[in-house]
Design an enzyme around this catalytic site. Structure first.
Site, PDB file in Angstrom:
ATOM      1  N   GLU A 149      -6.821  -5.567   4.892  1.00 47.01           N
ATOM      2  CA  GLU A 149      -7.567  -4.213   4.370  1.00 47.01           C
ATOM      3  C   GLU A 149      -8.107  -4.286   3.018  1.00 47.01           C
ATOM      4  O   GLU A 149      -9.274  -3.663   3.056  1.00 47.01           O
ATOM      5  CB  GLU A 149      -6.096  -3.368   3.828  1.00 47.01           C
ATOM      6  CG  GLU A 149      -6.435  -2.012   3.846  1.00 47.01           C
ATOM      7  CD  GLU A 149      -5.565  -1.171   2.648  1.00 47.01           C
ATOM      8  OE1 GLU A 149      -4.297  -1.415   2.726  1.00 47.01           O
ATOM      9  OE2 GLU A 149      -5.910  -0.463   1.829  1.00 47.01           O
ATOM     10  N   CYS A 170      -5.166  -0.823  -6.738  1.00 45.17           N
ATOM     11  CA  CYS A 170      -3.895  -1.016  -6.188  1.00 45.17           C
ATOM     12  C   CYS A 170      -3.825  -2.551  -5.841  1.00 45.17           C
ATOM     13  O   CYS A 170      -2.525  -3.050  -6.168  1.00 45.17           O
ATOM     14  CB  CYS A 170      -3.735  -0.151  -5.024  1.00 45.17           C
ATOM     15  SG  CYS A 170      -4.652  -0.441  -3.868  1.00 45.17           S
ATOM     16  N   HIS A 194     -13.122   5.332  -2.819  1.00 45.53           N
ATOM     17  CA  HIS A 194     -12.039   4.607  -2.245  1.00 45.53           C
ATOM     18  C   HIS A 194     -12.408   3.180  -2.605  1.00 45.53           C
ATOM     19  O   HIS A 194     -11.279   2.531  -2.709  1.00 45.53           O
ATOM     20  CB  HIS A 194     -12.020   4.680  -0.930  1.00 45.53           C
ATOM     21  CG  HIS A 194     -10.589   4.725  -0.180  1.00 45.53           C
ATOM     22  ND1 HIS A 194      -9.494   5.045  -0.747  1.00 45.53           N
ATOM     23  CD2 HIS A 194     -10.496   3.879   0.973  1.00 45.53           C
ATOM     24  CE1 HIS A 194      -8.882   4.771   0.277  1.00 45.53           C
ATOM     25  NE2 HIS A 194      -8.888   3.923   1.177  1.00 45.53           N
ATOM     26  N   TYR A 233      -9.047   0.653  -5.050  1.00 45.13           N
ATOM     27  CA  TYR A 233      -8.617  -0.827  -5.034  1.00 45.13           C
ATOM     28  C   TYR A 233      -8.027  -1.458  -6.020  1.00 45.13           C
ATOM     29  O   TYR A 233      -7.661  -2.561  -6.163  1.00 45.13           O
ATOM     30  CB  TYR A 233      -9.510  -1.786  -4.138  1.00 45.13           C
ATOM     31  CG  TYR A 233      -9.627  -1.223  -2.418  1.00 45.13           C
ATOM     32  CD1 TYR A 233     -10.048  -0.158  -2.256  1.00 45.13           C
ATOM     33  CD2 TYR A 233      -8.816  -2.265  -1.755  1.00 45.13           C
ATOM     34  CE1 TYR A 233      -9.909   0.074  -0.769  1.00 45.13           C
ATOM     35  CE2 TYR A 233      -8.526  -1.916  -0.440  1.00 45.13           C
ATOM     36  CZ  TYR A 233      -9.360  -0.728   0.171  1.00 45.13           C
ATOM     37  OH  TYR A 233      -9.261  -0.403   1.204  1.00 45.13           O
ATOM     38  N   THR A 264      -4.305   4.816   7.343  1.00 47.09           N
ATOM     39  CA  THR A 264      -3.187   4.492   6.648  1.00 47.09           C
ATOM     40  C   THR A 264      -2.146   5.612   6.367  1.00 47.09           C
ATOM     41  O   THR A 264      -2.601   6.607   5.801  1.00 47.09           O
ATOM     42  CB  THR A 264      -3.774   3.805   5.284  1.00 47.09           C
ATOM     43  OG1 THR A 264      -4.510   2.755   5.704  1.00 47.09           O
ATOM     44  CG2 THR A 264      -2.724   3.517   4.210  1.00 47.09           C
ATOM     45  N   CYS A 288       0.914  -1.034  -0.202  1.00 51.43           N
ATOM     46  CA  CYS A 288       0.009  -0.108   0.158  1.00 51.43           C
ATOM     47  C   CYS A 288       0.919   1.133   0.101  1.00 51.43           C
ATOM     48  O   CYS A 288       1.783   1.448   0.940  1.00 51.43           O
ATOM     49  CB  CYS A 288      -0.744   0.156   1.208  1.00 51.43           C
ATOM     50  SG  CYS A 288      -1.729   1.285   1.521  1.00 51.43           S
ATOM     51  N   CYS A 304      -3.651   7.331  -1.887  1.00 47.68           N
ATOM     52  CA  CYS A 304      -5.006   7.247  -2.263  1.00 47.68           C
ATOM     53  C   CYS A 304      -6.071   7.891  -1.542  1.00 47.68           C
ATOM     54  O   CYS A 304      -7.042   8.653  -2.021  1.00 47.68           O
ATOM     55  CB  CYS A 304      -5.425   6.163  -3.102  1.00 47.68           C
ATOM     56  SG  CYS A 304      -5.372   4.836  -1.799  1.00 47.68           S
ATOM     57  N   GLU A 364      -0.381   1.880   9.616  1.00 46.25           N
ATOM     58  CA  GLU A 364      -1.518   2.116   9.849  1.00 46.25           C
ATOM     59  C   GLU A 364      -1.350   2.693  11.345  1.00 46.25           C
ATOM     60  O   GLU A 364      -0.535   2.235  12.021  1.00 46.25           O
ATOM     61  CB  GLU A 364      -2.846   1.259   9.946  1.00 46.25           C
ATOM     62  CG  GLU A 364      -3.433   1.035   8.562  1.00 46.25           C
ATOM     63  CD  GLU A 364      -2.755   0.425   7.823  1.00 46.25           C
ATOM     64  OE1 GLU A 364      -2.124  -0.701   8.064  1.00 46.25           O
ATOM     65  OE2 GLU A 364      -2.854   0.390   6.506  1.00 46.25           O
TER      66      GLU A 364
END
Lengths: 484, 92
Positions: A446, A298, A292, A296, A191, A100, A104, A257
């Site tokens: 996550e 990602c 959001h 993802y 995050t 991560c 974003c 996090e």
């Protein structure tokens, strides 16, 4: 300076006066802390790529405020092409970092606020959008990282914010002053929090009038007095403190996090984007969550790394020609590309909101994220299947380097004769890292709970599909009378 | 000392989200094969005879509007590399 480079970003973090706790101790130098630094490296990649000719087409954009070239992570989407490029940028960064990259969430918060502040102003004649755009220009001009902070501790889930035994379970206003407000509460699971220059808070749920003191959104510098960060633990995190680096798996990048505590923090009025407009809390939550859920993509990028590692270990083990291994790797790719499809689809089907911001197709964004709650687990399962049990029984790097037993590790963990034992160990550690080590926080759990747990997407899917149209056609085709 | 002037071509990549071939290696090969004849510069440089756009797949999502009215070659695959090389040599 509208585009910082990675070095400038690192130096900008050193100037911040964070109050961070980890393992019960105050962290004096977070940038160089071996547990935190890999996460800083991942955010730094978002700066580095903006200067790379091979990637800047995705990682930069043109500001709608100043017309200048800016980092896409500070951009407000002004076309479906922008939305598609956002999805592609997420995959790109995941595929280069294997984790991560944390930036974003702030982009999604800013895009949601660009719409909600505008809509509040239209209804109530407030000035939130003007305040927000001033903040946005500051973020774009200085190329800042923003933490988008939504998740309150929530206390008893069966009770509304105003009914909680402890009012601090939801961020709320404790004092109203002429020059601003004082807030108290906390945001969980944040995050990239200690790699951020600014924290943008938003309400965590829809609210009723009785909860209006909790319907607040604002932005403050991340090192504002009264803010404390408590780092979350990750599986295998202390391997980063060991002398060798092989057992970390990912040698360069990571994530983090934190629990962020706001203990009577002052917020000036020009940084307040929602103040007791309880009827807009739900809209802001939904808009942020939809963006959001698109983000993802990602995970398809991280999936690229895991699939690459799996193909490598199949070859290192000498098993790459087995038909079931080939088929499992095809399945991993199929699942991974399906993840990407959802993110691209909700972007391509986006639309323009009254504020001028382009917003994703929310049904498809929820479908995208629902897939993300499942497919990475199956991809990880297949990776572990192909890797073999050695992934979790492998001796440490210290044993591998040991003058006494290193020769036995070297000898008995050799696979394909053309590949060194060390390379075989390294790729196994990377698979371990992504599927059950520090990076599994981002790739698996996550994926399950980030941007809302699976049930949240299922509720949105059930609300948004046109069930009556589906029923009507089914009835018509089967010869049942349809009342028009 | 006399030196022939090299041709100047601007180079623009797509962002590379999921390329089907190694774009950077393809460009390295183009540069190597044209090193005596062509200088590749930034696409932002105005003093060029055209723009070579190198994309990782046939979607070719690069926005070409900034290059409107100018000569543009688009390479979307390894096969396109040969086509571009032939084309550029023909023009010279």
């Amino acid at each position: 300076m509208s585009l910082m480079n990675a070095k400038q970003y690192e130096e900008s973090l050193r100037k911040l006066n964070f109050k961070i706790y980890m393992f019960g101790k105050l962290v004096e130098n977070p940038v160089d802390d071996p547990i935190i630094r890999p996460s800083m490296n991942a955010v730094a990649a978002t700066y580095e790529l903006a200067h790379s000719p091979e990637h800047e087409d995705l990682v930069t954009a043109t500001s709608h405020i100043t017309g200048k070239k800016i980092n896409r992570f500070t951009h407000i989407h002004h076309s479906t092409e922008d939305l598609v490029k956002k999805s592609k940028m997420g995959r790109l960064l995941g595929s280069l970092t294997g984790c991560c990259f944390q930036r974003c969430v702030g982009m999604d918060a800013m895009n949601a606020l660009s719409m909600t502040t505008y809509d509040i102003d239209q209804k109530y004649g407030t000035q939130y959008n003007k305040h927000f755009l001033k903040f946005l220009e500051y973020v774009q001009e200085n190329d800042l990282v923003c933490d988008g902070a939504m998740t309150d501790p929530k206390g008893d889930r069966g009770l509304a914010p105003h009914q909680q035994a402890d009012p601090d379970m939801f961020m709320h206003v404790v004092e109203e002053r002429e020059d601003g407000i004082v807030v108290r509460g906390a945001k969980c699971h944040q995050t990239g929090a200690v790699n951020s220059h600014e924290i943008i808070t938003m309400p965590t749920i829809s609210m009723r009038e009785e909860d209006k003191d909790y319907a607040i959104s604002f932005a403050v510098p991340a090192d504002t007095e009264g803010i404390t960060y408590i780092l979350g633990r990750q599986s295998c995190d202390t391997r980063k403190r060991e002398e060798g680096t092989m057992d970390r798996g990912n040698q360069i990048y990571g994530g983090h996090e934190a629990l962020v505590v706001f203990d009577d923090v002052f917020v000036p009025w020009d940084r307040v984007f929602m103040y007791k407009e309880w009827d807009f809390a739900g809209q802001l939550v939904e808009q942020f969550a939809s963006y959001h859920r698109q983000s993802y993509a990602c995970k398809a990028g991280v999936g690229d790394v895991l699939i690459g590692a799996t193909q490598c270990i199949a070859e290192y083990n000498g098993a790459q020609k087995a038909s079931h291994v080939k088929d499992k790797i095809i399945e991993m790719n199929h699942l991974n590309e399906t993840l990407f499809c959802g993110s691209l689809a909700c972007a391509a089907e986006g639309h323009k909101e009254p504020s001028g911001t382009y917003y994703v197709n929310t049904l498809l964004a929820n479908v995208c994220k629902q897939n993300v709650t499942r497919f990475p687990y199956e991809i990880a399962r297949l990776a572990q299947d192909i890797a073999g049990g050695l992934m979790v029984t492998l001796p440490s790097e210290e044993d591998f380097r040991s003058p006494e037993v290193g020769k036995w590790v070297e000898k008995y963990y050799k696979g394909n004769a053309d590949v060194s034992t060390e390379d075989r160990m390294r790729i196994l550690r990377l698979i371990e890292n992504i599927t059950l080590g520090t990076a599994a926080v981002g790739y698996l759990t996550e994926s399950m709970h980030g941007a809302g747990s699976p049930q949240a997407q299922r509720i949105m899917i059930s609300r948004q599909v046109n069930m009556n149209a589906k029923k009507r056609v089914a009835k018509k085709l089967s010869g049942i009378d349809v009342d028009e | 000392m006399w030196m022939s002037k090299k041709r100047r071509i601007g180079l623009k990549y797509c962002g590379g989200c999921s390329p089907r071939y190694d774009r950077v290696q393809a460009v390295a090969s183009i540069k190597r094969r044209l090193e005596d004849r062509v200088e590749f510069v930034s696409y932002e440089d105005r003093d060029v005879e055209g723009i070579l756009v190198v994309t990782g797949c046939s979607t070719a999502c690069v926005d070409l509007t900034p290059f409107e009215g100018r000569l543009v070659w688009v390479v979307t695959s390894e096969q396109d590399v040969e086509g571009f090389l032939k084309n550029i040599c023909k023009i010279s």
